[in-house]
Motif scaffolding. Structure first.
Motif, PDB file in Angstrom:
ATOM      1  N   ARG A 179       0.837  -1.207   0.000  1.00 22.37           N
ATOM      2  CA  ARG A 179       0.000   0.000   0.000  1.00 22.37           C
ATOM      3  C   ARG A 179       0.873   1.258   0.000  1.00 22.37           C
ATOM      4  N   LEU A 180       1.937   1.200   0.759  1.00 21.35           N
ATOM      5  CA  LEU A 180       2.868   2.327   0.845  1.00 21.35           C
ATOM      6  C   LEU A 180       3.507   2.618  -0.510  1.00 21.35           C
ATOM      7  N   LYS A 181       3.991   1.574  -1.146  1.00 25.21           N
ATOM      8  CA  LYS A 181       4.627   1.751  -2.462  1.00 25.21           C
ATOM      9  C   LYS A 181       3.612   2.226  -3.491  1.00 25.21           C
ATOM     10  N   GLY A 182       2.351   1.763  -3.343  1.00 22.20           N
ATOM     11  CA  GLY A 182       1.294   2.208  -4.242  1.00 22.20           C
ATOM     12  C   GLY A 182       1.001   3.692  -4.109  1.00 22.20           C
ATOM     13  N   ASN A 183       1.323   4.256  -2.958  1.00 22.03           N
ATOM     14  CA  ASN A 183       1.143   5.697  -2.734  1.00 22.03           C
ATOM     15  C   ASN A 183       2.332   6.507  -3.242  1.00 22.03           C
ATOM     16  N   GLY A 184       3.317   5.815  -3.825  1.00 17.58           N
ATOM     17  CA  GLY A 184       4.491   6.512  -4.342  1.00 17.58           C
ATOM     18  C   GLY A 184       5.615   6.654  -3.340  1.00 17.58           C
ATOM     19  N   SER A 185       5.478   6.014  -2.196  1.00 21.30           N
ATOM     20  CA  SER A 185       6.535   6.092  -1.182  1.00 21.30           C
ATOM     21  C   SER A 185       7.639   5.084  -1.493  1.00 21.30           C
ATOM     22  N   GLN A 186       8.764   5.249  -0.821  1.00 23.21           N
ATOM     23  CA  GLN A 186       9.911   4.390  -1.065  1.00 23.21           C
ATOM     24  C   GLN A 186      10.339   3.697   0.220  1.00 23.21           C
ATOM     25  N   VAL A 187      11.036   2.584   0.072  1.00 20.48           N
ATOM     26  CA  VAL A 187      11.593   1.877   1.224  1.00 20.48           C
ATOM     27  C   VAL A 187      13.064   1.581   0.943  1.00 20.48           C
ATOM     28  N   TYR A 188      13.896   1.748   1.972  1.00 23.68           N
ATOM     29  CA  TYR A 188      15.325   1.488   1.845  1.00 23.68           C
ATOM     30  C   TYR A 188      15.800   0.635   3.011  1.00 23.68           C
ATOM     31  N   ALA A 189      16.630  -0.356   2.708  1.00 18.68           N
ATOM     32  CA  ALA A 189      17.249  -1.170   3.750  1.00 18.68           C
ATOM     33  C   ALA A 189      18.561  -0.515   4.156  1.00 18.68           C
ATOM     34  N   ARG A 190      18.598  -0.019   5.377  1.00 16.49           N
ATOM     35  CA  ARG A 190      19.789   0.685   5.866  1.00 16.49           C
ATOM     36  C   ARG A 190      19.708   0.788   7.384  1.00 16.49           C
TER      37      ARG A 190
END
Length: 341
Positions: free
Chosen positions: A153-164
């Motif tokens: 859902r988050l990615k569908g809203n145009g948000s990004q995720v990073y592993a760090r």
């Protein structure tokens, strides 16, 4: 007005649900989730995912009830939609039982769940060692499925995720306007918050598809929670224990206690051990803070320390965190306008 860049640190239940709420409720902002662990390797993946509220001693009851109600309503809406299967959300009925009559016969959240009532004498015959019980219907989720659904859902809203791995929130200052700290137990090191401490929880995941009612002993230590894919048997509550290795003695104790409540579990198969460390605190830390370093300021919103009650309040605390983020954005815009003058 330029988009404000918001970083959410932490990708467990609290981090992802907070990021989703911000991305869906605040216009003209971009949201990025940063974490060293994502599903299936978070503490939330081990959680039972049962909406039976935990009482936070440091939070006013009316505030807790509001968080619980907002969470229940949100999950109930998902349950009544085509998304229920993907999100791993379903209704489950059952019993909370007590060996002695509790001081609080009618808990403060009794009108949030469905059909809350005292158990009948006939029902109590199933539990001869117990004198009192409460019957109700609530919501349960398969946490790994729910985390994947939130991330999607988050990615569908145009948000990004990073592993760090973030060792200091100031690492994010140059790229983000606001940081939302949902790092859970990581805040002990990240923020130097010694009020947060680990409570080790060990559970068993078993195959017992004939078990379709939840059973929870009133002290919350022994429970049987049927899910979509398996039944969760619990549990342990070991303060200041960081070990993530399964303890065979604890597994036997859990299994024996649960079989005492539901003897048919002796036929359960495919028994798996899972261990997690709950980020426990007297009160959830849900507040704004302005970090200052070398004359520079970094607005931070903290949302962590939910302990064993996180699932029951996660949507409510996400909403409150988003409101605080909105206040931070308004302050930044106000400062920017003054600077132009």
């Amino acid at each position: 007005m330029a988009k404000r860049k918001i970083a959410v640190v932490g990708a467990g239940l609290i981090g992802l649900s907070t990021a989703v709420y911000i991305s869906e409720s605040i216009s003209k902002c971009s949201v990025t989730v940063i974490s060293d662990k994502f599903t299936p390797n978070t503490t939330s993946d081990v959680a039972a995912g049962m909406l039976i509220p935990h009482t936070y001693l440091g939070i006013p009851i009316h505030q807790q009830k509001q968080w619980i109600r907002e969470t229940f309503d949100y999950l109930f809406e998902i349950n009544n939609s085509s998304e229920a299967s993907d999100a791993g959300i379903h209704l489950v009925s059952g019993w909370q039982i007590f060996k002695t009559i509790p001081d609080e016969v009618l808990p403060f959240w009794s009108d949030v769940v469905l059909g809350f009532r005292s158990m009948t004498e006939e029902e109590l015959k199933k539990f001869p060692q117990h004198r009192f019980g409460q019957a109700f219907t609530t919501l349960k989720c398969d946490c790994p499925s729910y985390l994947l659904w939130l991330e999607k859902r988050l990615k569908g809203n145009g948000s990004q995720v990073y592993a760090r791995r973030i060792k200091d929130l100031w690492e994010l200052h140059s790229k983000y306007d606001i940081v939302v700290n949902c790092s859970g137990i990581g805040s002990r090191e990240l923020m130097g918050d010694l009020e947060i401490y680990p409570v080790r929880g060990q559970v068993l995941k078993v195959n017992a598809p004939w078990v379709n009612h939840f059973i929870r002993d009133g002290d919350g230590l022994t429970y049987i929670y049927p899910g979509i894919h398996n039944v969760t048997l619990g549990g342990t509550r070991q303060k200041d224990n960081w070990s993530l290795s399964p303890d065979p003695r604890s597994s036997k104790d859990i299994f024996d206690r649960c079989c005492a409540l539901e003897p048919s579990l002796q036929r359960a198969q495919d028994i798996k051990e899972r261990v997690g460390v709950r980020p426990s605190r007297l009160a959830v830390r849900l507040q704004k803070e302005i970090l200052v370093h070398d004359g520079k300021k970094l607005p931070v919103v903290h949302n962590y320390g939910h302990g064993s009650g996180g699932f029951s309040v996660h949507r409510g605390t996400a909403k409150e965190a988003a409101r605080l983020v909105g206040e931070c954005i308004a302050a930044l815009e106000g400062a920017s306008s003054k600077a132009k003058l």
